[in-house]
Design a protein around this motif. Structure first.
Motif, PDB file in Angstrom:
ATOM      1  N   GLN A 211       0.831  -1.201   0.000  1.00  0.00           N
ATOM      2  CA  GLN A 211       0.000   0.000   0.000  1.00  0.00           C
ATOM      3  C   GLN A 211       0.869   1.256   0.000  1.00  0.00           C
ATOM      4  O   GLN A 211       0.597   2.221  -0.719  1.00  0.00           O
ATOM      5  N   ALA A 212       1.936   1.236   0.792  1.00  0.00           N
ATOM      6  CA  ALA A 212       2.844   2.389   0.856  1.00  0.00           C
ATOM      7  C   ALA A 212       3.524   2.623  -0.492  1.00  0.00           C
ATOM      8  O   ALA A 212       3.688   3.772  -0.930  1.00  0.00           O
ATOM      9  N   ALA A 213       3.924   1.540  -1.162  1.00  0.00           N
ATOM     10  CA  ALA A 213       4.568   1.676  -2.475  1.00  0.00           C
ATOM     11  C   ALA A 213       3.603   2.257  -3.495  1.00  0.00           C
ATOM     12  O   ALA A 213       3.973   3.115  -4.310  1.00  0.00           O
ATOM     13  N   MET A 214       2.365   1.823  -3.453  1.00  0.00           N
ATOM     14  CA  MET A 214       1.355   2.331  -4.380  1.00  0.00           C
ATOM     15  C   MET A 214       1.072   3.819  -4.138  1.00  0.00           C
ATOM     16  O   MET A 214       0.663   4.539  -5.048  1.00  0.00           O
ATOM     17  N   GLU A 215       1.336   4.265  -2.916  1.00  0.00           N
ATOM     18  CA  GLU A 215       1.145   5.680  -2.580  1.00  0.00           C
ATOM     19  C   GLU A 215       2.416   6.496  -2.780  1.00  0.00           C
ATOM     20  O   GLU A 215       2.452   7.678  -2.424  1.00  0.00           O
ATOM     21  N   GLY A 216       3.482   5.861  -3.322  1.00  0.00           N
ATOM     22  CA  GLY A 216       4.693   6.591  -3.671  1.00  0.00           C
ATOM     23  C   GLY A 216       5.731   6.701  -2.585  1.00  0.00           C
ATOM     24  O   GLY A 216       6.525   7.658  -2.580  1.00  0.00           O
TER      25      GLY A 216
ATOM     26  N   ARG B 186       8.507  -1.686 -17.308  1.00  0.00           N
ATOM     27  CA  ARG B 186       8.587  -0.826 -16.128  1.00  0.00           C
ATOM     28  C   ARG B 186       8.252  -1.606 -14.859  1.00  0.00           C
ATOM     29  O   ARG B 186       7.235  -2.290 -14.788  1.00  0.00           O
ATOM     30  N   VAL B 187       9.125  -1.472 -13.852  1.00  0.00           N
ATOM     31  CA  VAL B 187       8.845  -2.017 -12.528  1.00  0.00           C
ATOM     32  C   VAL B 187       8.241  -0.889 -11.691  1.00  0.00           C
ATOM     33  O   VAL B 187       8.927   0.080 -11.353  1.00  0.00           O
ATOM     34  N   ASN B 188       6.967  -0.985 -11.393  1.00  0.00           N
ATOM     35  CA  ASN B 188       6.328   0.055 -10.583  1.00  0.00           C
ATOM     36  C   ASN B 188       6.851   0.050  -9.156  1.00  0.00           C
ATOM     37  O   ASN B 188       7.033   1.103  -8.539  1.00  0.00           O
ATOM     38  N   TYR B 189       7.088  -1.141  -8.638  1.00  0.00           N
ATOM     39  CA  TYR B 189       7.726  -1.270  -7.327  1.00  0.00           C
ATOM     40  C   TYR B 189       8.107  -2.729  -7.114  1.00  0.00           C
ATOM     41  O   TYR B 189       7.583  -3.631  -7.778  1.00  0.00           O
ATOM     42  N   ALA B 190       9.017  -2.944  -6.194  1.00  0.00           N
ATOM     43  CA  ALA B 190       9.357  -4.282  -5.730  1.00  0.00           C
ATOM     44  C   ALA B 190       9.430  -4.236  -4.211  1.00  0.00           C
ATOM     45  O   ALA B 190       9.855  -3.238  -3.632  1.00  0.00           O
ATOM     46  N   ILE B 191       9.011  -5.312  -3.585  1.00  0.00           N
ATOM     47  CA  ILE B 191       9.053  -5.400  -2.128  1.00  0.00           C
ATOM     48  C   ILE B 191       9.803  -6.672  -1.745  1.00  0.00           C
ATOM     49  O   ILE B 191       9.492  -7.761  -2.226  1.00  0.00           O
TER      50      ILE B 191
ATOM     51  N   ILE C 110      12.894 -10.627  13.561  1.00  0.00           N
ATOM     52  CA  ILE C 110      12.851  -9.446  12.705  1.00  0.00           C
ATOM     53  C   ILE C 110      11.868  -9.730  11.579  1.00  0.00           C
ATOM     54  O   ILE C 110      12.042 -10.698  10.824  1.00  0.00           O
ATOM     55  N   LEU C 111      10.835  -8.911  11.489  1.00  0.00           N
ATOM     56  CA  LEU C 111       9.780  -9.050  10.473  1.00  0.00           C
ATOM     57  C   LEU C 111       9.780  -7.755   9.681  1.00  0.00           C
ATOM     58  O   LEU C 111       9.337  -6.719  10.169  1.00  0.00           O
ATOM     59  N   LEU C 112      10.259  -7.813   8.456  1.00  0.00           N
ATOM     60  CA  LEU C 112      10.660  -6.602   7.745  1.00  0.00           C
ATOM     61  C   LEU C 112      10.304  -6.678   6.262  1.00  0.00           C
ATOM     62  O   LEU C 112      10.457  -7.723   5.636  1.00  0.00           O
ATOM     63  N   SER C 113       9.837  -5.571   5.706  1.00  0.00           N
ATOM     64  CA  SER C 113       9.665  -5.440   4.253  1.00  0.00           C
ATOM     65  C   SER C 113      10.339  -4.158   3.794  1.00  0.00           C
ATOM     66  O   SER C 113      10.260  -3.136   4.477  1.00  0.00           O
ATOM     67  N   ILE C 114      11.008  -4.219   2.638  1.00  0.00           N
ATOM     68  CA  ILE C 114      11.753  -3.087   2.089  1.00  0.00           C
ATOM     69  C   ILE C 114      11.182  -2.736   0.723  1.00  0.00           C
ATOM     70  O   ILE C 114      11.044  -3.604  -0.145  1.00  0.00           O
ATOM     71  N   ILE C 115      10.861  -1.471   0.521  1.00  0.00           N
ATOM     72  CA  ILE C 115      10.306  -0.989  -0.748  1.00  0.00           C
ATOM     73  C   ILE C 115      11.432  -0.496  -1.649  1.00  0.00           C
ATOM     74  O   ILE C 115      12.268   0.311  -1.238  1.00  0.00           O
ATOM     75  N   LEU C 116      11.447  -0.995  -2.890  1.00  0.00           N
ATOM     76  CA  LEU C 116      12.505  -0.658  -3.842  1.00  0.00           C
ATOM     77  C   LEU C 116      11.901  -0.351  -5.210  1.00  0.00           C
ATOM     78  O   LEU C 116      10.776  -0.762  -5.518  1.00  0.00           O
TER      79      LEU C 116
END
Length: 258
Positions: free
Chosen positions: A37-42, A137-142, A73-79
């Motif tokens: 959701q955060a990636a979709m919001e930029g 195009r990669v809009n986002y990767a997590i 550690i429970l973690l996601s990284i937006i790239l």
């Protein structure tokens, strides 16, 4: 030893962009869902979503990821990588976990293809990848990372035989903030190296405990048996079949043949 709140983490971080924006939740369904959701919001590249507890954590192939509060550690990284970089994010993540474990604990982890980190043959960490791609195009990767730090595997019957934790291997508690700081630093260094075109696949290949063994690979209904000969620069498994042919496998579950 357990506080991974943003204020605590910012005091320790030495990264340039990974973790500079922190979305922290004491409890959430899944850090992957929040990150999407955060990636979709930029959200800025390097934004991390971190939680002390997940109510619907998941691993690869739709499996649940089980972890008591404040044990892991429970973690996601937006790239926002380029399309040709996408396959190597798995290598970045696995190597970052392995390096950080070595740096903080001196334990010697290995990698089970495609993206499990093991210590003593048991799983200590799992990686999950999600991306949104449109054409070239990669809009986002997590990148989702779960690392068992102070987990007691014997308290969870479903994983007691196959999982381990840093605490179990060392016989003492390990600082989650210290492991997390090291993990983010290693991830940023490896991600930058990958984007510069450096051959991070060489280190990844050296750490793979799957290679050189007779294995069974399952992907959905497809089952292949053969010799795990090597991996290519994108991390695909090169499997030598009994008839001598070589096949390239991009994803699957690997088990050693009896």
């Amino acid at each position: 030893m357990t506080d991974i709140s943003p204020d605590s983490l910012r005091q320790r971080l030495r990264t340039k962009f990974v973790g500079q924006n922190i979305l922290y939740y004491p409890v959430t369904s899944s850090t992957m869902d929040v990150a999407r959701q955060a990636a979709m919001e930029g959200a800025a590249e390097g934004t991390i979503v971190i939680a002390d507890q997940q109510t619907a954590g998941r691993g690869r192939l739709g499996r649940k990821w089980l972890s008591p509060p404040k044990s892991s550690i429970l973690l996601s990284i937006i790239l926002y990588p380029k399309l040709d970089e996408l396959p190597r994010l798995n290598m970045v993540a696995c190597l970052a976990v392995a390096r950080s474990i070595e740096r903080v604990t001196a334990l010697k982890p290995s990698i089970k293809w495609p993206n499990d980190v093991l210590i003593g043959g048991r799983k200590v960490s799992g990686i999950l990848m999600e991306s949104d791609v449109q054409g070239e195009r990669v809009n986002y990767a997590i990148v989702g990372l779960a690392l068992n730090v102070n987990l007691d595997p014997s308290s969870i019957p479903e994983i007691s035989e196959t999982a381990t934790s840093l605490k179990e291997m060392l016989g003492r508690e390990v600082s989650r903030p210290e492991v997390l700081e090291s993990l983010l630093a290693e991830f940023e260094e490896l991600y930058r190296a990958m984007r510069r075109g450096e051959p991070i696949d060489e280190e990844w290949r050296r750490r793979l405990e799957t290679l050189g063994k007779e294995v069974t690979v399952r992907c959905g209904q497809d089952v292949r048996e053969g010799y795990a000969e090597s991996v290519d620069q994108d991390g695909n498994l090169l499997l030598r079949l009994p008839d001598g042919s070589l096949v390239t496998i991009a994803a699957g579950d690997v088990t050693l043949k009896a």
